[in-house]
Design a protein around this motif. Structure first.
Motif, mmCIF file in Angstrom:
data_model
loop_
_atom_site.group_PDB
_atom_site.id
_atom_site.type_symbol
_atom_site.label_atom_id
_atom_site.label_comp_id
_atom_site.label_asym_id
_atom_site.label_seq_id
_atom_site.Cartn_x
_atom_site.Cartn_y
_atom_site.Cartn_z
ATOM 1 N N ILE A 215 -6.531 1.198 12.176
ATOM 2 C CA ILE A 215 -6.882 1.902 13.399
ATOM 3 C C ILE A 215 -8.110 2.755 13.108
ATOM 4 O O ILE A 215 -8.162 3.491 12.113
ATOM 5 N N LEU A 216 -9.113 2.634 13.976
ATOM 6 C CA LEU A 216 -10.400 3.289 13.769
ATOM 7 C C LEU A 216 -10.635 4.313 14.867
ATOM 8 O O LEU A 216 -10.514 3.996 16.058
ATOM 9 N N MET A 217 -10.952 5.537 14.479
ATOM 10 C CA MET A 217 -11.262 6.611 15.425
ATOM 11 C C MET A 217 -12.628 7.162 15.062
ATOM 12 O O MET A 217 -12.756 8.075 14.240
ATOM 13 N N ARG A 218 -13.665 6.592 15.672
ATOM 14 C CA ARG A 218 -15.032 6.988 15.341
ATOM 15 C C ARG A 218 -15.965 6.519 16.453
ATOM 16 O O ARG A 218 -15.574 5.727 17.312
ATOM 17 N N ASP A 219 -17.200 7.030 16.410
ATOM 18 C CA ASP A 219 -18.229 6.640 17.374
ATOM 19 C C ASP A 219 -17.771 6.832 18.818
ATOM 20 O O ASP A 219 -18.104 6.055 19.716
ATOM 21 N N ALA B 82 1.137 13.591 9.247
ATOM 22 C CA ALA B 82 0.223 14.398 10.053
ATOM 23 C C ALA B 82 -1.201 13.877 9.939
ATOM 24 O O ALA B 82 -1.650 13.483 8.865
ATOM 25 N N GLY B 83 -1.899 13.862 11.077
ATOM 26 C CA GLY B 83 -3.303 13.494 11.085
ATOM 27 C C GLY B 83 -3.602 12.028 11.270
ATOM 28 O O GLY B 83 -4.774 11.627 11.241
ATOM 29 N N THR B 84 -2.609 11.198 11.473
ATOM 30 C CA THR B 84 -2.854 9.759 11.606
ATOM 31 C C THR B 84 -3.232 9.352 13.033
ATOM 32 O O THR B 84 -3.596 8.199 13.258
ATOM 33 N N GLY B 85 -3.135 10.260 13.999
ATOM 34 C CA GLY B 85 -3.578 9.943 15.359
ATOM 35 C C GLY B 85 -2.477 9.792 16.379
ATOM 36 O O GLY B 85 -2.718 9.246 17.459
ATOM 37 N N LYS B 86 -1.289 10.286 16.087
ATOM 38 C CA LYS B 86 -0.163 10.119 17.014
ATOM 39 C C LYS B 86 -0.416 10.849 18.337
ATOM 40 O O LYS B 86 -0.221 10.284 19.420
ATOM 41 N N THR B 87 -0.854 12.096 18.257
ATOM 42 C CA THR B 87 -1.136 12.867 19.466
ATOM 43 C C THR B 87 -2.290 12.253 20.249
ATOM 44 O O THR B 87 -2.260 12.178 21.483
ATOM 45 N N THR B 88 -3.307 11.790 19.541
ATOM 46 C CA THR B 88 -4.474 11.189 20.195
ATOM 47 C C THR B 88 -4.090 9.934 20.959
ATOM 48 O O THR B 88 -4.537 9.718 22.092
ATOM 49 N N LEU C 162 4.349 2.636 14.120
ATOM 50 C CA LEU C 162 4.316 3.259 12.802
ATOM 51 C C LEU C 162 2.866 3.402 12.354
ATOM 52 O O LEU C 162 2.112 2.429 12.343
ATOM 53 N N LEU C 163 2.457 4.615 11.987
ATOM 54 C CA LEU C 163 1.111 4.878 11.509
ATOM 55 C C LEU C 163 1.171 5.315 10.053
ATOM 56 O O LEU C 163 2.102 6.031 9.655
ATOM 57 N N ARG C 164 0.196 4.873 9.271
ATOM 58 C CA ARG C 164 0.192 5.125 7.835
ATOM 59 C C ARG C 164 -1.232 5.387 7.344
ATOM 60 O O ARG C 164 -2.201 4.870 7.880
ATOM 61 N N TYR C 165 -1.345 6.194 6.289
ATOM 62 C CA TYR C 165 -2.577 6.275 5.518
ATOM 63 C C TYR C 165 -2.530 5.219 4.413
ATOM 64 O O TYR C 165 -1.458 4.877 3.915
ATOM 65 N N PHE C 166 -3.702 4.711 4.055
ATOM 66 C CA PHE C 166 -3.797 3.891 2.853
ATOM 67 C C PHE C 166 -5.205 4.057 2.296
ATOM 68 O O PHE C 166 -6.146 4.413 3.017
ATOM 69 N N GLU C 167 -5.346 3.847 1.016
ATOM 70 C CA GLU C 167 -6.654 4.005 0.377
ATOM 71 C C GLU C 167 -7.243 2.640 0.064
ATOM 72 O O GLU C 167 -6.553 1.719 -0.364
ATOM 73 N N ALA C 168 -8.566 2.512 0.282
ATOM 74 C CA ALA C 168 -9.271 1.262 0.004
ATOM 75 C C ALA C 168 -10.752 1.547 -0.090
ATOM 76 O O ALA C 168 -11.299 2.316 0.719
ATOM 77 N N SER C 169 -11.403 0.946 -1.072
ATOM 78 C CA SER C 169 -12.850 1.072 -1.263
ATOM 79 C C SER C 169 -13.301 2.522 -1.322
ATOM 80 O O SER C 169 -14.340 2.902 -0.779
#
Length: 312
Positions: free
Chosen positions: A273-277, A92-98, A242-249
């Motif tokens: 994948i970037l969702m901003r600006d 949930a929240g990775t942007g599938k609906t968007t 396939l969409l995934r969360y990952f942690e970095a920095s």
């Protein structure tokens, strides 16, 4: 007697009762076997005959469909072919609906009719989020090219839902159908086995009518390789994102990859994948990471490469 019609009323643990009928005998007449959902409402009875995909064969159109996001189209080898189904899967929240809405707005902008069925969110929350990312569905909704319907699994029978999609395709000439999500649809069905069988017939019908189908499926869990799906329909889909969360920095980031495309040669890279600006962009391949699919990758490169789209 010449004919026998069996009518049943099924009680569920939660939600409205389901009604279905089955013709068990009809002399000298060919009839459609199996169960058919029906509903009793104001003005009469509505019967939803069981869908048989083989009755709706037409010539396929192999033209590619764009999402209006260049990086996403490139990831899939140029786009999505008409008459195919695409599964967007991830937590949930990775942007599938968007991403699904991006395809819907792009198709409506080309003058095509789109049907968007949402089970998990209110239609206006989807509209507002999409507008903030650069593709506003309101003009398409106002023109009628995009029709969004908020579905209630507790009040829905599978036969009624499939009949609704069939009517949209045959009467409105819908070119794209989006189901968000299969998790919500599963709650309207009596069991996983029935979902797989009915989705097979539905997808075959849509494919044979050259309709692009987008299916959203949420997985349980946020990080880690042990995430599970409530049902496995990956074998039915022609394409798979396939969409995934990952942690970095010190940040939670999102990755996307195309793991299946039956109609084109797709990339085998994993990209951020970037969702901003006010926009959605696809970053460069995450070559400096190993283990992104697990959610906790090993970093072997330079951190300044993160957060950049593929255009620099």
């Amino acid at each position: 007697v010449h004919g026998v019609v069996l009518m049943e009323r099924l009680s569920r643990d939660y939600g409205s009762e389901r009604r279905r009928l089955r013709i068990t005998k009809l002399r000298a007449t060919k009839f459609r076997e199996g169960f058919h959902d029906y509903a009793i409402g104001t003005g009469g009875i509505s019967v939803y005959p069981r869908l048989i995909a083989a009755e709706h064969r037409t010539d396929l159109k192999g033209k590619m469909v764009s999402s209006s996001i260049p990086g996403l189209d490139a990831l899939l080898g140029g786009g999505i072919s008409r008459g195919t189904s695409t599964l967007l899967i991830g937590p949930a929240g990775t942007g599938k609906t968007t991403l699904s809405m991006a395809y819907a707005v792009a198709a409506a902008g080309r003058g095509e009719a789109v049907a968007f069925y949402t089970f998990d969110e209110t239609r206006w929350s989807v509209v507002e989020r999409s507008a903030n990312l650069g593709f506003d569905p309101l003009p398409s909704l106002a023109s009628g090219k995009l029709v969004m319907k908020q579905m209630d699994p507790a009040e829905l029978s599978p036969g009624e839902f499939i009949h609704e999609i069939r009517r949209a395709v045959e009467e409105r000439d819908v070119c794209m159908v989006i189901i968000d999500s299969l998790n919500g649809l599963l709650n309207a069905l009596p069991g996983e086995a029935y979902l797989a069988i009915q989705m097979h017939e539905l997808l075959m019908f849509l494919n044979q009518r050259s309709v692009v189908t987008l299916l959203v499926l949420s997985q349980a869990g946020i990080l880690g390789a042990s995430m599970e799906s409530p049902v496995d329909l990956s074998y039915l889909a022609d394409n798979m994102l396939l969409l995934r969360y990952f942690e970095a920095s010190g940040k939670v980031r999102k990755a996307i990859s195309a793991v299946k495309n039956r109609s084109a040669q797709h990339e085998d890279t994993i990209r951020e994948i970037l969702m901003r600006d006010g926009k959605i962009s696809i970053g460069e391949p995450l070559r400096d990471f190993q283990g992104v699919m697990t959610g906790i990758p090993t970093f072997i490169g330079a951190s300044e490469k993160l957060g950049r789209d593929r255009n620099g």
